[in-house]
Design a protein around this motif. Structure first.
Motif, PDB file in Angstrom:
ATOM      1  N   UNK A 123       0.851  -1.183   0.000  1.00  0.00           N
ATOM      2  CA  UNK A 123       0.000   0.000   0.000  1.00  0.00           C
ATOM      3  C   UNK A 123       0.891   1.238   0.000  1.00  0.00           C
ATOM      4  N   UNK A 124       0.313   2.360  -0.398  1.00  0.00           N
ATOM      5  CA  UNK A 124       1.115   3.566  -0.588  1.00  0.00           C
ATOM      6  C   UNK A 124       1.399   4.329   0.706  1.00  0.00           C
ATOM      7  N   UNK A 125       0.782   3.937   1.820  1.00  0.00           N
ATOM      8  CA  UNK A 125       1.143   4.557   3.101  1.00  0.00           C
ATOM      9  C   UNK A 125       2.607   4.257   3.421  1.00  0.00           C
ATOM     10  N   UNK A 126       2.998   2.999   3.236  1.00  0.00           N
ATOM     11  CA  UNK A 126       4.395   2.621   3.472  1.00  0.00           C
ATOM     12  C   UNK A 126       5.321   3.353   2.514  1.00  0.00           C
ATOM     13  N   UNK A 127       4.940   3.407   1.247  1.00  0.00           N
ATOM     14  CA  UNK A 127       5.749   4.113   0.256  1.00  0.00           C
ATOM     15  C   UNK A 127       5.931   5.578   0.662  1.00  0.00           C
ATOM     16  N   UNK A 128       4.856   6.222   1.101  1.00  0.00           N
ATOM     17  CA  UNK A 128       4.929   7.629   1.498  1.00  0.00           C
ATOM     18  C   UNK A 128       5.878   7.827   2.679  1.00  0.00           C
ATOM     19  N   UNK A 129       5.808   6.923   3.665  1.00  0.00           N
ATOM     20  CA  UNK A 129       6.690   7.034   4.832  1.00  0.00           C
ATOM     21  C   UNK A 129       8.148   6.840   4.440  1.00  0.00           C
ATOM     22  N   UNK A 130       8.410   5.891   3.539  1.00  0.00           N
ATOM     23  CA  UNK A 130       9.786   5.653   3.083  1.00  0.00           C
ATOM     24  C   UNK A 130      10.307   6.838   2.288  1.00  0.00           C
ATOM     25  N   UNK A 131       9.449   7.461   1.488  1.00  0.00           N
ATOM     26  CA  UNK A 131       9.842   8.654   0.745  1.00  0.00           C
ATOM     27  C   UNK A 131      10.150   9.797   1.709  1.00  0.00           C
ATOM     28  N   UNK A 132       9.299   9.963   2.728  1.00  0.00           N
ATOM     29  CA  UNK A 132       9.526  11.018   3.722  1.00  0.00           C
ATOM     30  C   UNK A 132      10.869  10.826   4.429  1.00  0.00           C
ATOM     31  N   UNK A 133      11.179   9.576   4.753  1.00  0.00           N
ATOM     32  CA  UNK A 133      12.458   9.276   5.394  1.00  0.00           C
ATOM     33  C   UNK A 133      13.605   9.515   4.427  1.00  0.00           C
ATOM     34  N   UNK A 134      13.413   9.115   3.182  1.00  0.00           N
ATOM     35  CA  UNK A 134      14.459   9.219   2.164  1.00  0.00           C
ATOM     36  C   UNK A 134      14.899  10.672   1.945  1.00  0.00           C
ATOM     37  N   UNK A 135      13.940  11.605   1.948  1.00  0.00           N
ATOM     38  CA  UNK A 135      14.262  13.001   1.642  1.00  0.00           C
ATOM     39  C   UNK A 135      14.360  13.865   2.900  1.00  0.00           C
ATOM     40  N   UNK A 136      14.371  13.202   4.074  1.00  0.00           N
ATOM     41  CA  UNK A 136      14.465  13.926   5.356  1.00  0.00           C
ATOM     42  C   UNK A 136      13.382  14.995   5.482  1.00  0.00           C
ATOM     43  N   UNK A 137      12.152  14.603   5.190  1.00  0.00           N
ATOM     44  CA  UNK A 137      11.021  15.524   5.309  1.00  0.00           C
ATOM     45  C   UNK A 137      10.756  15.844   6.772  1.00  0.00           C
ATOM     46  N   UNK A 138      10.098  16.958   7.015  1.00  0.00           N
ATOM     47  CA  UNK A 138       9.703  17.318   8.378  1.00  0.00           C
ATOM     48  C   UNK A 138       8.278  16.889   8.686  1.00  0.00           C
ATOM     49  N   UNK A 139       7.474  16.674   7.630  1.00  0.00           N
ATOM     50  CA  UNK A 139       6.054  16.417   7.838  1.00  0.00           C
ATOM     51  C   UNK A 139       5.536  15.422   6.804  1.00  0.00           C
ATOM     52  N   UNK A 140       4.754  14.454   7.274  1.00  0.00           N
ATOM     53  CA  UNK A 140       4.059  13.491   6.414  1.00  0.00           C
ATOM     54  C   UNK A 140       2.570  13.626   6.692  1.00  0.00           C
ATOM     55  N   UNK A 141       1.789  13.886   5.641  1.00  0.00           N
ATOM     56  CA  UNK A 141       0.346  14.037   5.787  1.00  0.00           C
ATOM     57  C   UNK A 141      -0.334  12.900   5.043  1.00  0.00           C
ATOM     58  N   UNK A 142      -1.027  12.033   5.782  1.00  0.00           N
ATOM     59  CA  UNK A 142      -1.744  10.904   5.199  1.00  0.00           C
ATOM     60  C   UNK A 142      -3.217  11.282   5.108  1.00  0.00           C
ATOM     61  N   UNK A 143      -3.677  11.528   3.881  1.00  0.00           N
ATOM     62  CA  UNK A 143      -5.066  11.917   3.678  1.00  0.00           C
ATOM     63  C   UNK A 143      -5.940  10.681   3.564  1.00  0.00           C
ATOM     64  N   UNK A 144      -7.042  10.679   4.296  1.00  0.00           N
ATOM     65  CA  UNK A 144      -7.976   9.558   4.258  1.00  0.00           C
ATOM     66  C   UNK A 144      -9.395  10.114   4.282  1.00  0.00           C
ATOM     67  N   UNK A 145     -10.397   9.256   4.473  1.00  0.00           N
ATOM     68  CA  UNK A 145     -11.782   9.727   4.461  1.00  0.00           C
ATOM     69  C   UNK A 145     -12.411   9.702   5.849  1.00  0.00           C
ATOM     70  N   UNK A 146     -11.583   9.572   6.886  1.00  0.00           N
ATOM     71  CA  UNK A 146     -12.061   9.662   8.268  1.00  0.00           C
ATOM     72  C   UNK A 146     -11.272  10.748   8.978  1.00  0.00           C
ATOM     73  N   UNK A 147     -11.747  11.156  10.156  1.00  0.00           N
ATOM     74  CA  UNK A 147     -11.187  12.322  10.831  1.00  0.00           C
ATOM     75  C   UNK A 147      -9.887  12.056  11.590  1.00  0.00           C
ATOM     76  N   UNK A 148      -9.468  10.799  11.684  1.00  0.00           N
ATOM     77  CA  UNK A 148      -8.246  10.469  12.402  1.00  0.00           C
ATOM     78  C   UNK A 148      -8.335   9.062  12.968  1.00  0.00           C
TER      79      UNK A 148
END
Length: 361
Positions: free
Chosen positions: A144-169
């Protein structure tokens, strides 16, 4: 600030599996506002398979891998054309990157992809990343792309990862009928129990559990993670500005890049079980892992492969690069150094995994 935004299938598509142009336009406008404030943005997107389904007027997502790959091949250009239309209108240049698990597993590929992303960000472009579904098979995909997004965030030393979904949290119970956890300082077993592996829409593949696992990867790499409702107006901007929205997972001290790759980039080729004394030695005393602390070896791996290290209960406690193959480790497990020298007269290393190649999870 460097921000990675993951957009799920259920946000990008309508009930009949067509792309939701209004939603993509709104996302483009939010990204434009963030870029105007000086932020660098990377998008990890789902939706290619559903876009292919919409084009062929299919209502049920196929289970067969080849059918999914064919639909992804049909849907990917449709998805990117739609992004391009609305991002062009917002004055933003986009770039497409298709990645597989092997692009993270192989260290040189990992570094090459990282360099490309940094160069695109320097150019002012917004990279739009998706898993290369047309070639990924079970052995090399992310799931799934949640894992891909987290690995990308780690790869580029991001400060923030925002996972958009259809529920409030993240809810403590039934969605919409229980309390939302606003802030998570540490992901514990209790936090994981609140998650479910079922996608709320039936279109996605991860569900809340995959988002918790993504937050775990991000936190270990110093990245703050938000799970927010992407159906709400300006959700991306609110999360990026630190407003109280959805569920936020606080980061830990970031791993150095090489250990980040060992822990989360490289694919584990096998598993070893260690005794309680070895757990204490590597976790609390920061020692290397010796063969004497290994009680079982599972899987087939070679020298230099990444392996998972678990305690007797089966809980993973670390990952590392092994100095020995699975065949050799199975022969020398539970043995002291003096005994190992009799079995392997030309032994080069006392350690099974050196502390410099070991990451505590």
């Amino acid at each position: 600030m460097r921000i990675v935004i993951k957009i799920g299938t259920n946000l990008l598509t309508t009930q009949d599996s067509c792309l939701d142009n209004k939603r993509i336009k709104s996302i483009a406008q939010d990204v434009a506002a963030l870029k105007k404030d000086g932020h660098q943005i990377v998008i990890v997107t789902s939706g290619a398979i559903c876009a292919g389904m919409g084009k062929l007027k299919l209502n049920v997502k196929p289970a067969d891998l080849k059918e999914k790959q064919a639909l992804a091949a049909i849907g990917q250009p449709i998805l990117m054309d739609t992004y391009k239309e609305y991002f062009d209108d917002a004055g933003i240049v986009i770039a497409q990157l298709l990645l597989t698990r092997s692009d993270f597993d192989q260290r040189q590929n990992y570094l090459n992809a990282r360099s490309t992303l940094f160069k695109l960000l320097d150019m002012g472009a917004v990279p739009i990343i998706n898993e290369n579904d047309t070639v990924a098979v079970e052995e090399i995909n992310f799931g799934e792309n949640d894992t891909l997004a987290a690995l990308v965030a780690a790869k580029i030393s991001a400060q923030c990862l925002i996972l958009l979904t259809d529920v409030d949290g993240l809810y403590k119970g039934a969605v919409g009928k229980s309390e939302i956890i606003a802030k998570v300082d540490k992901i514990t077993d209790d936090i994981e129990k609140y998650a479910t592996v079922v996608s709320s829409s039936g279109k996605g593949s991860g569900g809340m559990l995959s988002k918790i696992n993504a937050a775990k990867i991000a936190a270990a790499n110093g990245v703050k993670t938000f799970i927010v409702n992407g159906l709400k107006e300006n959700a991306i901007i609110k999360a990026a500005s630190g407003q109280e929205i959805g569920t936020v997972f606080m980061p830990r001290q970031a791993l150095e890049p090489r250990k980040c790759w060992i822990a989360f980039g490289a694919k584990c080729r096998g598993k070893i079980i260690i005794d309680d004394g070895a757990v204490t030695a590597i976790r609390e005393r920061k020692k290397s892992l010796l063969p004497s602390g290994i009680v079982a070896v599972d899987g087939k791996f070679e020298i230099g492969d990444t392996i998972s290290i678990s305690d007797r209960s089966g809980k993973e406690v670390a990952r590392g690069l092994t100095y020995y193959s699975s065949e050799v480790l199975d022969k020398i497990k539970k043995k002291k150094s003096s005994e190992i020298k009799k079995i392997l007269p030309n032994v080069d290393y006392e350690e099974a995994v050196h502390r410099d190649n070991l990451v505590i999870l």
